[in-house]
Write a protein that holds these residues in place. Structure first.
Motif, PDB file in Angstrom:
ATOM      1  N   UNK A  42       0.831  -1.196   0.000  1.00  0.00           N
ATOM      2  CA  UNK A  42       0.000   0.000   0.000  1.00  0.00           C
ATOM      3  C   UNK A  42       0.868   1.250   0.000  1.00  0.00           C
ATOM      4  N   UNK A  43       0.267   2.358  -0.454  1.00  0.00           N
ATOM      5  CA  UNK A  43       1.003   3.625  -0.516  1.00  0.00           C
ATOM      6  C   UNK A  43       1.451   4.076   0.867  1.00  0.00           C
ATOM      7  N   UNK A  44       0.646   3.802   1.890  1.00  0.00           N
ATOM      8  CA  UNK A  44       0.999   4.110   3.273  1.00  0.00           C
ATOM      9  C   UNK A  44       1.216   2.808   4.025  1.00  0.00           C
ATOM     10  N   UNK A  45       2.466   2.353   4.136  1.00  0.00           N
ATOM     11  CA  UNK A  45       2.724   1.058   4.785  1.00  0.00           C
ATOM     12  C   UNK A  45       2.313   1.022   6.255  1.00  0.00           C
ATOM     13  N   UNK A  46       2.169   2.186   6.896  1.00  0.00           N
ATOM     14  CA  UNK A  46       1.760   2.176   8.300  1.00  0.00           C
ATOM     15  C   UNK A  46       0.284   1.832   8.465  1.00  0.00           C
ATOM     16  N   UNK A  47      -0.479   1.876   7.352  1.00  0.00           N
ATOM     17  CA  UNK A  47      -1.911   1.564   7.374  1.00  0.00           C
ATOM     18  C   UNK A  47      -2.675   2.442   8.370  1.00  0.00           C
ATOM     19  N   UNK A  48      -2.215   3.674   8.533  1.00  0.00           N
ATOM     20  CA  UNK A  48      -2.828   4.556   9.525  1.00  0.00           C
ATOM     21  C   UNK A  48      -4.285   4.841   9.197  1.00  0.00           C
ATOM     22  N   UNK A  49      -4.573   5.168   7.935  1.00  0.00           N
ATOM     23  CA  UNK A  49      -5.950   5.486   7.561  1.00  0.00           C
ATOM     24  C   UNK A  49      -6.869   4.296   7.806  1.00  0.00           C
ATOM     25  N   UNK A  86      -0.576  12.431  12.891  1.00  0.00           N
ATOM     26  CA  UNK A  86       0.857  12.477  12.608  1.00  0.00           C
ATOM     27  C   UNK A  86       1.228  11.771  11.309  1.00  0.00           C
ATOM     28  N   UNK A  87       0.280  11.124  10.662  1.00  0.00           N
ATOM     29  CA  UNK A  87       0.614  10.361   9.471  1.00  0.00           C
ATOM     30  C   UNK A  87      -0.284  10.680   8.286  1.00  0.00           C
TER      31      UNK A  87
END
Length: 277
Positions: A42-49, A86-87
């Protein structure tokens, strides 16, 4: 919080078990995604959304399962948005806020259908206003912090560039080259590969400065730097070592091959450098 509510009779114990199981499954799912590397797709590996949306999705479930826990919604949403600020980008935060408000309103409507006349509509209305207002405020504040974070990253990148780049030629400076050399030596030792380092010194550079001025000397250095950078192979590094000295890092290159590279480079420099006037 829900456990305390259940202990004082505001939330059913069976419902607490359902919510706890949902929390456990969601956390386990994200943990496995992060540990297995699935998140790297995924574009955001932290999966924050995704985590924020999952958390926001649990609020309607809690409100439907418990008639008397409407007051937990506002603090729960605040925690969710503080986690995401923060992300997530401002656009993502706005979308999440819309989703949170829409799902909350759906839960309020469903509560009215399930619990009917036992609800105090005044409390429902005031809580809805509180949730909508606080969610909008937290989303706006989080978006502002997100923009500040983006500016900070750009500033840090600029500072890093000033710390690692030579301002005149744009090449890596000696400090960055020393770090690259140390890493290259470790890699060469691990792989048992060849490694060459070469110095490039501009002949008679002092006479250029004396006869034509330092501005002309600067042009010579920039021209040499451009030629060096244009002649390097993939994986090679070049840095300005100081004054008119440059240094080349040639990984996985035996000495005889490095000599051929430098011979071609010297011929290119000799053929391409001409002084204006």
């Amino acid at each position: 919080m829900l456990g305390a509510c259940a202990a004082v009779g505001l939330f059913p114990w069976p419902a607490l078990g359902v919510v706890a199981a949902a929390f456990a499954l969601i956390n386990a799912g994200f943990y496995l995604a992060l540990r297995s590397g699935f998140n790297q797709r995924f574009a955001d590996p932290s999966l924050t959304a995704a985590q924020v949306c999952a958390g926001a999705s649990l609020v309607p479930i809690i409100l439907v399962l418990g008639r008397d826990v409407l007051f937990v919604a506002a603090p729960f949403y605040s925690v969710v948005f503080v986690f995401g600020m923060l992300q997530m980008s401002p656009r993502m935060l706005a979308g999440t806020a819309v989703y949170a408000v829409a799902s909350f309103c759906a839960a309020v409507a469903w509560r009215s259908h399930v619990y009917g006349a036992t609800l105090d509509l005044r409390v429902e209305a005031i809580t809805a206003l509180l949730v909508v207002g606080s969610t909008a405020w937290f989303a706006a504040a989080a978006a502002h912090i997100s923009r500040l974070r983006s500016r900070l990253r750009a500033t840090l990148a600029q500072i890093e560039g000033l710390a690692t780049r030579d301002p005149l030629t744009g090449l890596w400076n000696r400090r960055q080259f020393d770090a690259d050399l140390e890493a290259a030596v470790r890699q060469a030792d691990r792989q048992g590969a060849a490694l060459c380092v070469a110095m490039v010194d501009v002949d008679h550079f002092k006479s250029v400065n004396d006869r034509f001025g330092h501005a002309a000397g600067d042009e010579v250095l920039k021209a040499v730097a451009g030629t060096l950078e244009g002649c390097l192979r993939a994986g090679d590094r070049v840095a300005r070592y100081g004054g008119e000295e440059f240094v080349l890092l040639l990984p996985a290159t035996p000495v005889d091959e490095a000599q051929q590279v430098l011979t071609r480079l010297q011929r290119r420099l000799s053929a391409s450098l001409f002084m204006h006037e």
